[in-house]
Scaffold this motif. Sequence first.
Motif, mmCIF file in Angstrom:
data_model
loop_
_atom_site.group_PDB
_atom_site.id
_atom_site.type_symbol
_atom_site.label_atom_id
_atom_site.label_comp_id
_atom_site.label_asym_id
_atom_site.label_seq_id
_atom_site.Cartn_x
_atom_site.Cartn_y
_atom_site.Cartn_z
ATOM 1 N N ASP A 186 0.835 -1.206 0.000
ATOM 2 C CA ASP A 186 0.000 0.000 0.000
ATOM 3 C C ASP A 186 0.869 1.255 0.000
ATOM 4 O O ASP A 186 0.677 2.163 -0.807
ATOM 5 C CB ASP A 186 -0.925 -0.001 1.220
ATOM 6 N N LEU A 187 1.838 1.273 0.907
ATOM 7 C CA LEU A 187 2.688 2.449 1.066
ATOM 8 C C LEU A 187 3.477 2.753 -0.210
ATOM 9 O O LEU A 187 3.704 3.916 -0.554
ATOM 10 C CB LEU A 187 3.657 2.184 2.229
ATOM 11 N N LEU A 188 3.867 1.714 -0.927
ATOM 12 C CA LEU A 188 4.699 1.910 -2.107
ATOM 13 C C LEU A 188 3.902 1.829 -3.406
ATOM 14 O O LEU A 188 4.474 1.899 -4.499
ATOM 15 C CB LEU A 188 5.848 0.885 -2.112
ATOM 16 N N GLY A 189 2.603 1.681 -3.269
ATOM 17 C CA GLY A 189 1.732 1.719 -4.444
ATOM 18 C C GLY A 189 1.987 0.598 -5.438
ATOM 19 O O GLY A 189 1.884 0.799 -6.651
ATOM 20 N N ARG A 190 2.301 -0.590 -4.932
ATOM 21 C CA ARG A 190 2.543 -1.709 -5.838
ATOM 22 C C ARG A 190 1.233 -2.409 -6.183
ATOM 23 O O ARG A 190 0.281 -2.383 -5.390
ATOM 24 C CB ARG A 190 3.536 -2.717 -5.209
ATOM 25 N N PRO A 191 1.178 -3.054 -7.345
ATOM 26 C CA PRO A 191 -0.069 -3.710 -7.770
ATOM 27 C C PRO A 191 -0.405 -4.950 -6.936
ATOM 28 O O PRO A 191 0.431 -5.477 -6.208
ATOM 29 C CB PRO A 191 0.217 -4.094 -9.231
ATOM 30 N N LYS A 192 -1.638 -5.408 -7.099
ATOM 31 C CA LYS A 192 -2.165 -6.449 -6.203
ATOM 32 C C LYS A 192 -1.545 -7.828 -6.397
ATOM 33 O O LYS A 192 -1.682 -8.692 -5.547
ATOM 34 C CB LYS A 192 -3.692 -6.535 -6.330
ATOM 35 N N ASN A 193 -0.840 -8.032 -7.511
ATOM 36 C CA ASN A 193 -0.171 -9.324 -7.720
ATOM 37 C C ASN A 193 1.174 -9.406 -6.985
ATOM 38 O O ASN A 193 1.815 -10.448 -6.980
ATOM 39 C CB ASN A 193 0.064 -9.575 -9.213
ATOM 40 N N GLU A 194 1.599 -8.302 -6.375
ATOM 41 C CA GLU A 194 2.912 -8.277 -5.726
ATOM 42 C C GLU A 194 2.781 -8.357 -4.202
ATOM 43 O O GLU A 194 1.880 -7.783 -3.622
ATOM 44 C CB GLU A 194 3.674 -6.992 -6.106
#
Length: 226
Positions: A186-194
Amino acid sequence: MAENPQARFIPLSGYERPDRQRMTERARAFYHSMNARRTVREFASDPVPQAVIADAIRTAGTAPSGANKQPWTFVAIRDAALKARIRAAAEKEEKAFYAGKAGQEWLRDLAHLGTDENKPFLEKAPWLIVVFQHNYELDPETGKRGKAYYIQESVGMACGLLIAALHQAGLATLTHTPSPMGFLRDLLGRPKNERAVMIVVAGYPAPHAMVPDITRKALEDIAIFK
Ligand code: IYR
């Protein structure tokens, strides 16, 4: 060579076969170098060039991976505000962990390392490299999904190479695993597959850094030759 029309081959390049003596020396020298690596928790705040971190990540990216899917993303953070937010979120999780969530046996096993819920290195060290594994492939444009294979093994190997590369460059590292680590996506804005698997803290050790008095198992205790 291969019968499969989808398999394309090129000559193995960049490989030089060493003679026996050279090989023996190189194996020894690399072992000695890597045996000097220690997990460090006291860092100096001196800056480290981004180019060094970039090359270490390039090295990590040479790891073998299932079906060559390379199911990893490395987020390298030097931004002080972001590091402060990561520290705050990690310490919140760690407080619960050390207050009992870990369970007695785990806390007993950790006691000799002298760790606690305070993680000043998350702000002090010049770089935090957050390693994400891709649980599946996800095309950011189309949303199309694909499979990845041996994900944990692949990312584990990449992390090993990352730590080795940083050590070879002359930096100290700490593999830090706040649990749970969901806040990092969440904090780093990564996509949901990660999914974040670890934070590799990197920098110079503090001038008089102390490390736990631990030993490594002897070869006889980890290897069997038949
Ligand atoms: N994640 C915690 C606890 C911890 C767990 C293990 I297993 C270690 O080898 C070290 C620490 C922390 O970072 O303090």
